[in-house]
Design a protein around this motif. Structure first.
Motif: not given
Length: 357
Positions: A348-357
């Motif tokens: 799940v993490g990579p899908h969330i982390a992409k939005g952190l920038g």
């Protein structure tokens, strides 16, 4: 996009990083600028865009003779959880306005804000560099940067480390640990496994594996991975960048067992030696939030924290995007994330982390 934005001696336009000649021209210019970082290079913007699917926008300011006067690389971030923002530069700790000509600073900032509005990004973030005008919300108290010169050899490096941390490094040298440096798929897999476990344990979603692969590909010999293993199992690993005689250990972490093995201590001491062998004279330990454990850890290594100046701009009456994990509203989510099974956090993490920038 390719346009004249101001009727002044400086012309602003958007660079086409797909053009090899333009990319090389910008790369060469950045390397000659005081205050430049690897995050200003086209290689960084391209790697981030390919890995995370975000659009990259690079503004350049040019004089009448065509010479470069300034640069602002930006990443357009869009996330259902964290909103939209134009960030300079995405997934970096620096990369704000880089200008040889003071006149370019204000123009680049205004042009970037015009682009943010056009793209419907409520927030524009500059991570480092100057920002002129009362519209900017400046922050020079949240983050500290840690940089110092490297010593001439291992013996001198040990003496440069304060006594308490020096003892930890000496202990690490007594363990049966293997140190390897590489750039291949096996090195990348080992690094990702260690890094993903490390950030899960901190309550943070991990970035996509492709981000690390693209950075390695774009930076070539100016990026590599150093991994410390015990009994054949990776325990600590760091992906570093090398730019203008400075080593940047950027994505690093350790397993739960790394602390008892002093694997992180061995990793950074070995990296300092490796950096010297690559011709580096400076070591940039990266940024940490003031008053935190990571900041204290770097100080223990003999690095003095220097405030980093960041700036944000938001529309009238709007609050800028805020994703600082120290914000109380994130504490429950962080505590929950630490408890996730590693397989689930990595899925799940990579899908969330992409939005952190």
């Amino acid at each position: 996009m390719n346009m004249m934005l101001f009727n002044t001696p400086l012309a602003l336009r958007f660079a086409d990083l797909r053009d090899a000649g333009e990319r090389a021209r910008i790369d060469n210019w950045v390397r000659l600028q005081p205050g430049a970082t690897p995050f200003h290079l086209p290689a960084w913007s391209i790697a981030v865009a390919r890995a995370c699917g975000h659009a990259s926008h690079t503004l350049v300011a040019e004089r009448a003779d065509g010479s470069l006067a300034g640069l602002l690389p930006m990443t357009e971030i869009s996330s259902p959880l964290f909103g939209r923002a134009l960030v300079s530069n995405g997934f970096a700790v620096d990369g704000g306005i880089l200008a040889r000509d003071p006149a370019a600073v204000r123009q680049l900032g205004e042009a970037a804000w015009a682009l943010a509005q056009e793209l419907r990004c409520p927030t524009l973030e500059l991570r480092g560099g100057p920002a002129e005008g009362p519209e900017w919300l400046r922050d020079d108290s949240t983050y500290l940067g840690f940089v110092r010169d490297l010593a001439q050899d291992d013996a001198a490096e040990l003496l440069a480390i304060p006594r308490k941390q020096r003892a930890e490094v000496r202990k690490s040298l007594g363990f049966d640990l293997d140190v390897a440096v590489g750039r291949d798929a096996a090195a990348a897999r080992a690094h990702y496994a260690v890094y993903a476990e490390s950030v899960r344990n901190l309550g943070t979603p991990v970035f996509p594996a492709r981000l690390f692969l693209e950075v390695l590909a774009e930076f070539g010999n100016e990026a590599d991975i150093l991994t410390v293993s015990a009994n054949g199992k990776p325990q600590a690993s760091v992906l570093s960048l090398y730019f203008n005689s400075t080593a940047y250990p950027y994505w690093g972490g350790g397993t739960a067992a790394a602390r008892a093995l002093r694997a992180n201590d061995r990793m950074y001491f070995a990296l300092m030696a490796h950096a010297r062998a690559k011709g580096c004279t400076r070591f940039d330990f990266g940024r940490s939030k003031a008053g935190t454990g990571p900041a204290a850890f770097k100080k223990n290594w003999g690095f003095e924290g220097v405030p980093l100046a960041y700036a944000k701009r938001a529309g009238d009456g709007q609050a800028p995007r805020e994703i600082n994990p120290l914000n109380p509203r994130y504490q429950a989510k962080i505590a929950l994330w630490k408890k996730l099974p590693l397989w689930l956090a990595n899925g799940v993490g990579p899908h969330i982390a992409k939005g952190l920038g």
